[in-house]
Design an enzyme around this catalytic site. Structure first.
Site, PDB file in Angstrom:
ATOM      1  N   GLU A 116      14.271  24.479  34.342  1.00 47.68           N
ATOM      2  CA  GLU A 116      15.715  24.492  34.599  1.00 47.68           C
ATOM      3  C   GLU A 116      16.099  23.596  35.782  1.00 47.68           C
ATOM      4  OE1 GLU A 116      16.725  28.485  37.087  1.00 47.68           O
ATOM      5  OE2 GLU A 116      16.407  28.843  34.981  1.00 47.68           O
ATOM      6  N   CYS A 167      10.833  29.305  38.821  1.00 47.19           N
ATOM      7  CA  CYS A 167      10.951  28.640  40.122  1.00 47.19           C
ATOM      8  C   CYS A 167       9.604  28.532  40.819  1.00 47.19           C
ATOM      9  CB  CYS A 167      11.940  29.398  41.002  1.00 47.19           C
ATOM     10  SG  CYS A 167      13.611  29.239  40.372  1.00 47.19           S
TER      11      CYS A 167
HETATM   12  O1  AHR Z   1      13.321  34.673  36.177  1.00 48.55           O
HETATM   13  C1  AHR Z   1      13.654  34.493  37.515  1.00 48.55           C
HETATM   14  C2  AHR Z   1      14.078  33.076  37.820  1.00 48.55           C
HETATM   15  O2  AHR Z   1      15.209  32.749  37.084  1.00 48.55           O
HETATM   16  C3  AHR Z   1      13.103  32.012  37.428  1.00 48.55           C
HETATM   17  O3  AHR Z   1      12.171  31.785  38.398  1.00 48.55           O
HETATM   18  C4  AHR Z   1      13.963  30.803  37.271  1.00 48.55           C
HETATM   19  O4  AHR Z   1      13.448  29.905  36.336  1.00 48.55           O
HETATM   20  C5  AHR Z   1      15.301  31.364  36.909  1.00 48.55           C
HETATM   21  O5  AHR Z   1      16.283  30.895  37.722  1.00 48.55           O
END
Ligand code: AHR
Length: 838
Positions: free
Chosen positions: A573, A445
């Site tokens: 994602e 994220c």
């Molecule tokens: O790993 C923590 C979070 O999980 C990451 O930032 C994201 O890609 C996923 O939702």
């Protein structure tokens, strides 16, 4: 297969029970057409998505599920903001079902998704065409090839029309009020819409809801449920034949790490800087909901004023002015220093002479130096050598005149591999000791950011530290960018890991809550060329010659040789929408055109199933993307029950990078579920190229996410038991998988709890056998090797603990190969046998 028939049987029983309790005997009463009621429960205020009930007389209604949501809205920030209000369901002439809904009371957004069967829904669209928010009723009618939408907001009727649910005619006041239906369901009134459907569709909805329920229950395994499930199970024997003639090539990059700046993993973590907020750039906006106690003075005590006139750099506006007094930095929960070690102090300063001191909690001075700056900004340095080891020191700057300071820094000289501006040695080593074959960075994220403005821009993270552009970290703190792209590449090189940078696909996190809700319609198309160029420039920065525009910057940072970047991740994602696809396609195509040798890694959403997963894969197929990044965080039981996840993947399609996965927990039980699953990843190493546990690092007292692989504080590193599983895989990779045939003396559920993987490593000529026993009883193996024979002794690594234990380490011994191949595998254990072969 066995498991499948069990599930089917369970369905049939469950279906029969369900239908009987609805008062319908499926044998003699299967109405061809029935009514389906679609609704979102009022009491949940739309948080719980789309539900269905069915009836054959519009009087007696039977809830399907009923707790199961068949469709959930993905608009808005995670948690409370994802809502579905006033859903309206209808079927078009081609037989496709459409659902339209309002997302909340304020954003005027009309959302849409379609489905052929009401189970698999395609991507959602969100169009801001409504007026006055607060939709009270909504309906759709079809006329003349167009769909007419009617709704009421603030008591006024509105309408517009569309043919594709993406482009709408202007919204006007409408004379036609929306159709509204209310039914009595389970004794309460529900508002929604009614559609006539085939009963087979209802049957399928019931089956789906039952299957989800069954799977969820089935995945809820634990040491306690194991005790019941395997009560009376006696120690087992396993006949295992490993056949070297039946082998296939597998990825030699299978296990690696995913570094994200979450849980203070970078500042206050891997980045060795000991001063927090060294540049006085912390900001209340760094914290979700603006925390007034988090500001330019955070981690500083003493009296000083903040100034921004004539600052050291436009990206670093604020500095502190100390007048006849002292200021002190408290680091990240105190500064940990070791007696006799050297620490580099540096600062940009101007004005009166000042003294810098490392002090312990009692105020005793552990080390000090004095500096006489000039009248203009200049960088000064001193080496401090504390005479005592403490974990809670402060760094004090005192003056009897007026001194301005910025970029106040204290760095241990002992960093990982001794680099200046380097990494905290103990932490960096514990990651390197995983023997990662690659490192994905700078985050999941964090990479796509909380809103467009928060997208991680690699160019802001290189060059002189004072010129780097720190910013709010989506996890609710600040990222100084002291650990930037140069440092990431360098770390990968030091560890012998392939760098795998991941860049936003032109859209921010689907869960953004800043600057708008959710994906926010992406980077405006007029800025996309510039963004695409940034992505291309990164590849030049990593791989270009030292005379190329961006390669030159890498050379200036001290690395004239290219970093030999081979992979680039595009997207994390993301919510798969048209907005996403347009931008993603642009970036992917541009990279492939200019750098055909770079492997682009695409994205397929945050789960192992669902609309993003399906649609993400469809785009990957369309664009022929070489590798796809899958993510899933699940119960340990999911990993136990889904070892066949990749067995049926089409080998002609994209390879898989399992970029983020973990079972929810830090116990031995979790670690073993992961070890077991990893045997299946090795078996599928011809399609799964890489896999990384997530998240990697977490500073105690600053975690936004649990579990994590390695916990730490200022002076200690605390690997989890899950860490040791990763380490055993990282230290024992192979490049060919040898087929093994396993026969367990108990032909039951126990089968799923025993994983065997045999690989060979061409570089060493070793055969490595991994055996995961996730059972409360021991297994005595009888290993037969075909067309491969051990030479000399075996390195025998056994990792066993009580399943609820959170501590423990593997134990390494040397055994004769003969002994190793028959040695009993204790209950709840993971064993690695390694020997040379002829
Ligand atoms: O790993 C923590 C979070 O999980 C990451 O930032 C994201 O890609 C996923 O939702």
């Amino acid at each position: 297969m066995k498991q499948f028939s069990k599930i089917v049987l369970l369905f049939i029983v469950a279906m029969g029970l369900a239908l009987q309790s609805f008062g319908v005997n499926p044998k003699d009463k299967s109405p061809h057409k029935v009514y389906l009621f679609a609704y979102a429960t009022e009491k949940d205020k739309g948080h719980n998505g789309l539900h269905f009930a069915w009836s054959n007389d519009k009087v007696n209604w039977f809830a399907i599920g009923p707790e199961h949501a068949f469709l959930k809205c993905d608009y808005g920030r995670w948690g409370g903001e994802k809502r579905m209000l006033q859903p309206f369901l209808f079927k078009d002439d081609a037989g496709l079902y459409h659902c339209l809904w309002s997302v909340n009371e304020t954003d005027n957004v009309l959302a849409h998704a379609a489905s052929p069967d009401l189970v698999s829904w395609n991507r959602q669209t969100y169009v801001p065409v409504m007026k006055e928010g607060n939709v009270e009723k909504l309906s759709v009618s079809a006329k003349g090839g167009r769909y007419h939408i009617h709704w009421i907001s603030k008591d006024k009727p509105y309408g517009n029309s569309t043919i594709d649910f993406k482009n709408y005619s202007a919204t006007v006041s409408s004379a036609q009020a929306p159709l509204s239906t209310e039914i009595l369901l389970n004794g309460g009134k529900q508002a929604g819409s009614i559609t006539e459907v085939d009963y087979t569709l209802v049957e399928n909805l019931i089956k789906t809801a039952q299957a989800v329920k069954y799977k969820n229950t089935h995945n809820k395994t634990s040491p306690e449920s194991d005790a019941k499930l395997f009560a009376g199970l006696k120690p087992l024997q396993a006949k295992i034949t490993i056949d070297a003639k039946k082998s296939k090539k597998i990825s030699n990059l299978l296990t690696g790490v995913f570094f994200e700046d979450i849980n203070y993993a970078a500042d206050g973590g891997l980045y060795a800087e000991l001063v927090q907020n060294r540049d006085f750039e912390y900001n209340t906006g760094d914290k979700t909901g603006n925390d007034a106690t988090w500001n330019h003075t955070t981690a500083w005590t003493g009296v000083f004023t903040l100034d921004s006139l004539n600052s050291i750099h436009t990206n670093n506006k604020h500095y502190a002015v100390v007048k006849n007094g002292a200021i002190a930095n408290t680091g990240f929960d105190g500064i940990a220093v070791k007696a006799g070690e050297k620490y580099d102090f540096s600062v940009f300063a101007k004005g009166a002479k000042f003294t810098v001191k490392i002090k312990d909690a009692s105020g005793a001075v552990l080390a000090e130096a004095s500096i006489k700056p000039g009248t203009d900004w200049k960088k000064y340095a001193a080496v401090l050598k504390p005479n005592k080891t403490v974990v809670d020191a402060t760094l004090e700057i005192s003056t009897t005149g007026e001194t301005a300071v910025d970029m106040v820094s204290l760095f241990p000289q002992k960093t990982y591999k001794g680099h200046k501006n380097g990494l905290r040695a103990d932490l960096a080593e514990s990651v390197a000791n995983l023997r990662p074959r690659f490192m994905r960075f700078p985050g999941g994220c964090v990479a796509h950011g909380d809103g467009i403005e928060n997208i991680y821009r690699w160019k802001n993270t290189i060059g002189p530290l004072e010129s780097r552009k720190g910013m709010r970290n989506l996890w609710g703190y600040h990222q100084s960018m002291g650990l930037g792209y140069f440092e990431y590449f360098q770390y990968c090189e030091d560890m012998g890991a392939e760098p795998v940078p991941v860049l936003a696909a032109g859209v921010p996190c689907q869960n953004s809550g800043t600057g708008g809700a959710g994906q926010q319609f992406g980077i405006p198309m007029e800025h996309m060329d510039e963004y695409v160029q940034d992505v291309l420039d990164l590849i030049e920065y990593a791989n270009g010659s030292a005379t190329s525009a961006w390669g030159k910057k890498r050379a200036e940072a001290g690395h004239p040789k290219p970093f030999n970047l081979k992979y680039i991740g595009i997207g994390n994602e993301d919510l798969i929408t048209d907005v996403f696809e347009e931008r993603y396609t642009m970036i992917v195509n541009a990279v492939r055109k200019k750098y055909p040798d770079i492997t682009v890694i695409g994205t397929v959403g945050p789960f192992f199933e669902g609309a993003d997963y399906r649609e993400g894969w469809a785009i990957a197929d369309k664009l022929n993307i070489p590798m796809i990044d899958e993510h899933y965080y699940e119960q340990p039981g999911w990993f136990i029950n889904n070892q066949n996840f990749y067995d049926s993947y089409d080998r002609s399609k994209s390879k898989v990078y399992l970029g983020e996965y973990a079972s929810w927990g830090s116990t031995m039980y979790n670690a073993l579920a992961e070890a077991l699953y990893l045997t299946s990843l090795e078996r599928n190493g011809d399609v799964v190229s890489m896999a990384s546990y997530a998240p990697l690092l977490a500073r105690e007292k600053h975690t936004q996410w649990n579990p994590d692989l390695i916990y730490f504080n200022g002076s200690e590193v605390k690997p989890t038991v899950n860490y040791y599983v990763q380490q055993l895989y990282g230290s024992n990779p192979g490049d060919a998988y040898l087929q093994s045939f396993v026969t367990l003396s108990d032909n039951s559920e126990a089968n799923k709890r025993f994983g065997v993987s045999a690989v060979t490593d061409a570089a060493t000529g070793d055969l490595i056998i991994k055996l995961a026993n996730v059972l409360p009883v021991s297994i005595t193996p009888e290993l037969e090797l075909k067309d491969i024979a051990p030479v000399g002794a075996a390195t025998y690594t056994l990792f066993t603990e009580k399943p609820d234990s959170k501590t423990g380490k593997p134990n390494v011994t040397t055994l004769s190969a003969k002994e190793a191949l028959v040695k009993e595998l204790p209950p709840y254990s993971f064993t690695v046998i390694r020997f040379k072969t002829k």
